[in-house]
Write a protein that holds these residues in place. Structure first.
Motif, PDB file in Angstrom:
ATOM      1  N   TYR A  35      -4.493   7.565  -7.110  1.00 56.29           N
ATOM      2  CA  TYR A  35      -3.862   6.264  -7.374  1.00 56.29           C
ATOM      3  C   TYR A  35      -4.550   5.141  -6.601  1.00 56.29           C
ATOM      4  O   TYR A  35      -4.847   4.077  -7.157  1.00 56.29           O
ATOM      5  CB  TYR A  35      -2.377   6.322  -7.004  1.00 56.29           C
ATOM      6  CG  TYR A  35      -1.669   4.997  -7.155  1.00 56.29           C
ATOM      7  CD1 TYR A  35      -1.213   4.565  -8.401  1.00 56.29           C
ATOM      8  CD2 TYR A  35      -1.455   4.164  -6.053  1.00 56.29           C
ATOM      9  CE1 TYR A  35      -0.575   3.347  -8.549  1.00 56.29           C
ATOM     10  CE2 TYR A  35      -0.811   2.946  -6.184  1.00 56.29           C
ATOM     11  CZ  TYR A  35      -0.362   2.543  -7.436  1.00 56.29           C
ATOM     12  OH  TYR A  35       0.265   1.336  -7.580  1.00 56.29           O
ATOM     13  N   ASN A  36      -4.803   5.365  -5.315  1.00 55.88           N
ATOM     14  CA  ASN A  36      -5.419   4.304  -4.509  1.00 55.88           C
ATOM     15  C   ASN A  36      -6.852   4.011  -4.947  1.00 55.88           C
ATOM     16  O   ASN A  36      -7.322   2.874  -4.820  1.00 55.88           O
ATOM     17  CB  ASN A  36      -5.386   4.679  -3.031  1.00 55.88           C
ATOM     18  CG  ASN A  36      -3.996   4.492  -2.431  1.00 55.88           C
ATOM     19  OD1 ASN A  36      -3.292   3.539  -2.752  1.00 55.88           O
ATOM     20  ND2 ASN A  36      -3.574   5.415  -1.577  1.00 55.88           N
ATOM     21  N   PHE A  37      -7.546   5.012  -5.470  1.00 59.52           N
ATOM     22  CA  PHE A  37      -8.887   4.770  -6.020  1.00 59.52           C
ATOM     23  C   PHE A  37      -8.800   3.837  -7.229  1.00 59.52           C
ATOM     24  O   PHE A  37      -9.589   2.892  -7.353  1.00 59.52           O
ATOM     25  CB  PHE A  37      -9.541   6.090  -6.416  1.00 59.52           C
ATOM     26  CG  PHE A  37     -10.857   5.913  -7.132  1.00 59.52           C
ATOM     27  CD1 PHE A  37     -12.025   5.671  -6.415  1.00 59.52           C
ATOM     28  CD2 PHE A  37     -10.926   5.972  -8.518  1.00 59.52           C
ATOM     29  CE1 PHE A  37     -13.236   5.495  -7.069  1.00 59.52           C
ATOM     30  CE2 PHE A  37     -12.134   5.802  -9.181  1.00 59.52           C
ATOM     31  CZ  PHE A  37     -13.294   5.561  -8.449  1.00 59.52           C
ATOM     32  N   LYS A  51      -0.501 -13.542   0.303  1.00 58.48           N
ATOM     33  CA  LYS A  51      -0.279 -12.106   0.132  1.00 58.48           C
ATOM     34  C   LYS A  51       0.496 -11.555   1.325  1.00 58.48           C
ATOM     35  O   LYS A  51       0.199 -11.906   2.475  1.00 58.48           O
ATOM     36  CB  LYS A  51      -1.597 -11.361  -0.011  1.00 58.48           C
ATOM     37  CG  LYS A  51      -2.315 -11.603  -1.327  1.00 58.48           C
ATOM     38  CD  LYS A  51      -3.551 -10.715  -1.427  1.00 58.48           C
ATOM     39  CE  LYS A  51      -4.268 -10.928  -2.732  1.00 58.48           C
ATOM     40  NZ  LYS A  51      -5.465 -10.054  -2.864  1.00 58.48           N
ATOM     41  N   VAL A  52       1.458 -10.719   1.021  1.00 59.46           N
ATOM     42  CA  VAL A  52       2.250 -10.072   2.064  1.00 59.46           C
ATOM     43  C   VAL A  52       2.059  -8.568   1.922  1.00 59.46           C
ATOM     44  O   VAL A  52       2.418  -7.986   0.896  1.00 59.46           O
ATOM     45  CB  VAL A  52       3.742 -10.433   1.947  1.00 59.46           C
ATOM     46  CG1 VAL A  52       4.524  -9.806   3.089  1.00 59.46           C
ATOM     47  CG2 VAL A  52       3.940 -11.938   1.934  1.00 59.46           C
ATOM     48  N   GLY A  53       1.477  -7.963   2.945  1.00 59.43           N
ATOM     49  CA  GLY A  53       1.163  -6.543   2.861  1.00 59.43           C
ATOM     50  C   GLY A  53       2.183  -5.673   3.571  1.00 59.43           C
ATOM     51  O   GLY A  53       2.762  -6.062   4.591  1.00 59.43           O
ATOM     52  N   MET A  54       2.413  -4.475   3.002  1.00 61.11           N
ATOM     53  CA  MET A  54       3.325  -3.516   3.620  1.00 61.11           C
ATOM     54  C   MET A  54       2.963  -2.132   3.109  1.00 61.11           C
ATOM     55  O   MET A  54       2.502  -1.974   1.976  1.00 61.11           O
ATOM     56  CB  MET A  54       4.777  -3.857   3.253  1.00 61.11           C
ATOM     57  CG  MET A  54       5.820  -2.992   3.950  1.00 61.11           C
ATOM     58  SD  MET A  54       7.493  -3.535   3.545  1.00 61.11           S
ATOM     59  CE  MET A  54       8.445  -2.333   4.480  1.00 61.11           C
ATOM     60  N   THR A  55       3.156  -1.137   3.929  1.00 58.69           N
ATOM     61  CA  THR A  55       2.819   0.233   3.552  1.00 58.69           C
ATOM     62  C   THR A  55       4.085   1.032   3.262  1.00 58.69           C
ATOM     63  O   THR A  55       5.016   1.040   4.079  1.00 58.69           O
ATOM     64  CB  THR A  55       2.015   0.923   4.668  1.00 58.69           C
ATOM     65  OG1 THR A  55       0.825   0.167   4.922  1.00 58.69           O
ATOM     66  CG2 THR A  55       1.627   2.333   4.258  1.00 58.69           C
ATOM     67  N   TYR A  56       4.106   1.684   2.117  1.00 58.30           N
ATOM     68  CA  TYR A  56       5.227   2.550   1.739  1.00 58.30           C
ATOM     69  C   TYR A  56       4.791   4.005   1.888  1.00 58.30           C
ATOM     70  O   TYR A  56       3.714   4.383   1.419  1.00 58.30           O
ATOM     71  CB  TYR A  56       5.642   2.330   0.280  1.00 58.30           C
ATOM     72  CG  TYR A  56       6.215   0.956  -0.023  1.00 58.30           C
ATOM     73  CD1 TYR A  56       6.662   0.116   0.977  1.00 58.30           C
ATOM     74  CD2 TYR A  56       6.319   0.519  -1.342  1.00 58.30           C
ATOM     75  CE1 TYR A  56       7.180  -1.130   0.689  1.00 58.30           C
ATOM     76  CE2 TYR A  56       6.838  -0.733  -1.648  1.00 58.30           C
ATOM     77  CZ  TYR A  56       7.267  -1.554  -0.626  1.00 58.30           C
ATOM     78  OH  TYR A  56       7.788  -2.780  -0.913  1.00 58.30           O
ATOM     79  N   GLN A  57       5.635   4.806   2.505  1.00 54.68           N
ATOM     80  CA  GLN A  57       5.393   6.241   2.575  1.00 54.68           C
ATOM     81  C   GLN A  57       6.255   6.930   1.525  1.00 54.68           C
ATOM     82  O   GLN A  57       7.474   6.961   1.644  1.00 54.68           O
ATOM     83  CB  GLN A  57       5.729   6.784   3.964  1.00 54.68           C
ATOM     84  CG  GLN A  57       4.743   6.371   5.035  1.00 54.68           C
ATOM     85  CD  GLN A  57       4.956   7.112   6.336  1.00 54.68           C
ATOM     86  OE1 GLN A  57       5.938   7.838   6.501  1.00 54.68           O
ATOM     87  NE2 GLN A  57       4.030   6.960   7.262  1.00 54.68           N
ATOM     88  N   GLU A  73       0.851  -1.181   0.000  1.00 51.48           N
ATOM     89  CA  GLU A  73       0.000   0.000   0.000  1.00 51.48           C
ATOM     90  C   GLU A  73       0.892   1.237   0.000  1.00 51.48           C
ATOM     91  O   GLU A  73       1.958   1.248   0.632  1.00 51.48           O
ATOM     92  CB  GLU A  73      -0.890   0.009   1.241  1.00 51.48           C
ATOM     93  CG  GLU A  73      -1.834  -1.183   1.343  1.00 51.48           C
ATOM     94  CD  GLU A  73      -2.911  -1.147   0.269  1.00 51.48           C
ATOM     95  OE1 GLU A  73      -3.269  -0.035  -0.163  1.00 51.48           O
ATOM     96  OE2 GLU A  73      -3.377  -2.231  -0.131  1.00 51.48           O
ATOM     97  N   VAL A  74       0.483   2.272  -0.700  1.00 51.45           N
ATOM     98  CA  VAL A  74       1.276   3.496  -0.760  1.00 51.45           C
ATOM     99  C   VAL A  74       0.463   4.653  -0.204  1.00 51.45           C
ATOM    100  O   VAL A  74      -0.726   4.796  -0.489  1.00 51.45           O
ATOM    101  CB  VAL A  74       1.742   3.805  -2.205  1.00 51.45           C
ATOM    102  CG1 VAL A  74       2.697   2.755  -2.696  1.00 51.45           C
ATOM    103  CG2 VAL A  74       0.566   3.907  -3.155  1.00 51.45           C
ATOM    104  N   ILE A  75       1.119   5.454   0.605  1.00 52.46           N
ATOM    105  CA  ILE A  75       0.507   6.680   1.127  1.00 52.46           C
ATOM    106  C   ILE A  75       1.540   7.793   1.013  1.00 52.46           C
ATOM    107  O   ILE A  75       2.746   7.535   0.949  1.00 52.46           O
ATOM    108  CB  ILE A  75       0.052   6.521   2.594  1.00 52.46           C
ATOM    109  CG1 ILE A  75       1.248   6.172   3.486  1.00 52.46           C
ATOM    110  CG2 ILE A  75      -1.060   5.488   2.724  1.00 52.46           C
ATOM    111  CD1 ILE A  75       0.915   6.171   4.973  1.00 52.46           C
ATOM    112  N   ALA A  76       1.065   9.005   0.959  1.00 51.38           N
ATOM    113  CA  ALA A  76       1.970  10.156   0.895  1.00 51.38           C
ATOM    114  C   ALA A  76       2.603  10.378   2.263  1.00 51.38           C
ATOM    115  O   ALA A  76       1.957  10.192   3.310  1.00 51.38           O
ATOM    116  CB  ALA A  76       1.214  11.391   0.449  1.00 51.38           C
TER     117      ALA A  76
END
Length: 767
Positions: A737-739, A760-766, A718-721
């Motif tokens: 983008y997330n939409f 599935k392996v989840g991770m959040t990128y800032q 997942e990507v967030i600002a």
């Protein structure tokens, strides 16, 4: 190339004949003469038979759009009626010279040379430029990619200063790289716009012929029938075009034969003097009489070139020579006769210009032509819809479009694909445009903008190729710009004049598509660069793998990542939460190269991650932008074993060379202490040991596969600002983008990964 093959075959036959007669003791010249005379003739005959077969097939796939343009060109040009009888000659002269200059000279004889390993289209030209100059914004580039056989370009030996200068400017300017990508996206968006307007205007024009037979049919009824045909057309897309493709060419051949025959009939019956329109002075007179109105009418004239881009975009299914043959021998003469015949009819029936095609038909041919025109319009629509699927597949492969499901509809033709989401969106757009505009005149205003924009962008990319890759004489480049470029610019100004009358629609449509493509590509690049900056170092990987709390279980684990140069950070995130690893780890990256197709033997590129005992590998699975990504489990395992064998063989060669060098050094220094027999025995033991290691490694892979099978680990990042990001960046990443990502296909659906063996392996990128 074909002639070279023939000559090689000829030489082989002659040698074989010579050897045979020498063995028999006969005169070899007799056998050589017979075989040499017959073999090239048979090969030439087979070659030309194949080319003519392709030329025939191309008629049904490529020319549906441009072939049905006589249905609406004159009605779209004279929207306010004909003011002067000689205006018909002026417009006919414009049509004749436009058809000659753009579809024939520009596309058939110039643009078709700018193929990418036989593939055409906007993205093909862009990939050609990216391979010659380092202007690609896609970050997953490797030096090894240039070793792929299709990647190489055959360039002229002479280097010109202008070509080198232009290449340097493109490579050193970030603005130039972004601008080039945006141009490609705009061209792609406009071609997709073509696939919306082509079915609308073609089907609506064909169905409008009912009005000539009965006055009981209203405009709303014609629109309703057209919408019903369009819905049926899009509903059948999921079956693919392979089964009905064989009927396309005969139907369009009948269409071209009928319109050319009717054209000759109208010329003879109504006004044979119409052929004097070949004199360009009638164009000058037309502009002098009508001035601004003549300039505005160019938006209708340019519709005679609709579908010209298909000549280039679909070249990959055929060949350059076959398209040139079919265009010059069938399509171009038929169109010239059809337009000339309509002009001859209008010279005597000026009030029939709003429905010139059906009004000019002989009475008995009305219903047969109505049926054939419906079929021809459906074929024209089918060609553009199929082309759109192919173009979106290309942009998807190059990271310029959100993930969508690509269905391969033919086992024999790679280019035949179907994209469900795009199909239904196109259907909805076509129904809305047909119901909203209702007339071919209004749709023509929008259609002209899409057509001319695509032609202009193709010319822009072509000029770059001419200067930088072909190294064309600068005077020829200037001539192209002044003649063809200025004509296209003139047409562009005309169609933009109709902006408020429908011309805004393709621009708005393209703006939405470009926004989606740019958002996806921009965040895709940001995410990749983040993974590159935070990738796991070899030392850290060894530390993780040798951790005593981490257990190794049998099986092969495939970790999917877009990173092609290192271990992604999501791996450490997984290990920190699940302290177990499979006995063999393979980090798989699926990437697309800026070429149309990657040879099967060069598709998999392996690297071993040190130390060797960890049994960790990196594998880059490379595809061309025209290829469909399929399941590759068994092939990957087989290629992994081949890679292990090749690695140890190279190691054996390297050690043998080192031993030879050491032995030579000892001999030169007079320090020889070992016998040749001893050296041979040592070499034999080393070879046996290496062979044993190879077998052990292959057994290890087989054991892992049999014991635990293959497990697919898919990274869902997942990507967030980031907190310090600007408001624009937050909108771009957090919302836009997330939409798109949440409402489109997931990676396991796109890459055909089995659900039963997927984690599935989840991770959040800032970012």
């Amino acid at each position: 190339m074909s002639s070279a093959i023939v000559e090689e075959g000829h030489a082989e036959v002659v040698v074989a004949a010579d050897s045979e007669h020498q063995l028999e003791g006969n005169n070899p010249s007799l056998g050589m003469t017979d075989v040499a005379a017959k073999a090239p003739a048979r090969q030439d005959s087979a070659k030309w038979s194949f080319i003519f077969n392709l030329a025939f097939q191309s008629i049904g796939i490529i020319y549906g759009d441009i072939g049905t343009s006589p249905l609406y060109v004159f009605s779209s040009t004279f929207t306010n009626g004909i003011n002067h009888r000689d205006d018909i000659l002026g417009v006919l002269s414009l049509i004749l010279y436009t058809l000659t200059l753009i579809p024939l000279v520009k596309y058939v004889f110039i643009v078709l040379r700018a193929t990418d390993n036989g593939e055409g289209g906007t993205f093909a030209m862009y990939s050609l430029i990216c391979r010659y100059a380092k202007v690609s914004l896609i970050p997953s580039q490797q030096a090894e990619d240039r070793e792929v056989s299709n990647f190489k370009l055959e360039l002229p030996g002479k280097r010109l200063k202008l070509a080198s200068g232009l290449k340097s400017v493109l490579e050193n300017s970030q603005f130039a790289k972004i601008f080039l990508l945006i141009m490609t996206m705009l061209g792609t968006s406009m071609v997709i716009g073509d696939s919306v307007f082509t079915p609308c205007i073609s089907v609506l024009s064909a169905v409008g012929g009912i009005k000539q037979a009965t006055s009981a049919i209203t405009e709303d009824m014609i629109v309703g029938i057209s919408i019903a045909i369009l819905i049926c057309l899009f509903m059948f897309q999921r079956f693919g075009t392979g089964k009905v493709g064989y009927s396309f060419a005969p139907i369009l051949c009948i269409w071209f034969a009928l319109i050319s025959g009717i054209g000759v009939y109208n010329i003879i019956k109504h006004d044979p003097t119409v052929v004097k329109a070949i004199n360009p002075k009638y164009i000058v007179n037309y502009f002098m009489r009508n001035k601004k109105d003549a300039w505005i009418s160019l938006g209708g004239v340019v519709l005679c070139t609709t579908g010209a881009e298909a000549l280039f975009a679909d070249v990959g299914h055929f060949s350059v020579l076959s398209i040139r043959i079919s265009m010059c021998s069938v399509t171009f003469p038929a169109l010239i006769l059809a337009y000339t015949g309509q002009a001859a009819f209008l010279r005597k029936h000026q009030n029939s210009v709003s429905d010139a095609f059906y009004a000019s038909l002989p009475g008995r041919l009305h219903w047969p032509m109505f049926g054939v025109s419906i079929l021809a319009s459906v074929i024209a629509s089918q060609a553009m819809i199929s082309g759109t699927f192919s173009i979106i597949h290309q942009s998807l492969s190059l990271g310029c479009f959100p993930r969508v499901k690509v269905v391969h509809t033919s086992a024999n033709h790679e280019g035949q694909v179907y994209i469900p989401e795009v199909n239904y969106l196109l259907m909805l757009a076509c129904v809305c445009v047909t119901a909203g505009f209702k007339t071919t005149e209004k749709i023509g205003n929008a259609y002209g903008v899409a057509v001319v924009f695509v032609m202009t962008l193709t010319s822009s990319l072509l000029v770059l190729i001419m200067i930088m890759i072909w190294k064309t004489n600068i005077f020829l480049v200037i001539s192209y710009i002044l003649i063809i470029g200025s004509v296209e610019l003139l047409y562009l100004t005309s169609v933009l004049h109709k902006f408020i009358f429908g011309g805004y629609l393709p621009l708005a449509f393209s703006a939405v598509l470009m926004t989606i493509m740019y958002i996806w590509n921009d965040v895709y690049r940001r995410k990749y660069l983040y993974e590159l900056e935070h990738k796991i170092s070899p030392a850290r990987l060894k530390e993780i793998s040798t951790n005593k709390n981490l257990c190794r279980i049998p099986g092969i684990a495939l970790f999917y990542s877009e990173l092609v140069q290192g271990i992604p950070p999501i791996f450490e995130h997984y290990v920190s939460n699940v302290p177990a690893l499979h006995s063999i780890l393979v980090f798989v990256s699926i990437k697309s190269l800026p070429i149309n197709k990657v040879p099967d033997e060069e598709r998999f590129f392996f690297r071993r991650v040190e130390p060797r005992e960890l049994l960790v590998y990196q594998c880059v699975v490379r595809y061309g932008y025209k290829e469909v990504k399929m399941s590759f489990e068994e092939i990957l395992v087989r290629k992994l074993k081949e890679f292990q064998e090749e690695t140890f063989m190279n190691c054996q060669i390297q050690v043998a060379n080192e031993n030879t060098a050491e032995k030579d050094a000892e001999f030169d220094g007079g320090l020889v202490h070992r016998s040749d027999e001893h050296d041979d025995e040592m070499a034999k033991q080393f070879e046996e040991k290496l062979q044993e290691i190879i077998v052990q490694q292959e057994i290890e892979v087989d054991k892992a596969w049999e014991a635990g099978g293959i497990v697919h680990f898919v990274g869902e990042s997942e990507v967030i600002a980031s907190k310090e990001a600007s408001m624009m960046k937050r909108i771009l990443i957090d919302y836009a983008y997330n939409f798109l990502k949440k409402n489109l296909r997931q990676s396991q659906e796109v890459f055909d990964i089995p659900h039963k063996r997927m984690l599935k392996v989840g991770m959040t990128y800032q970012l």
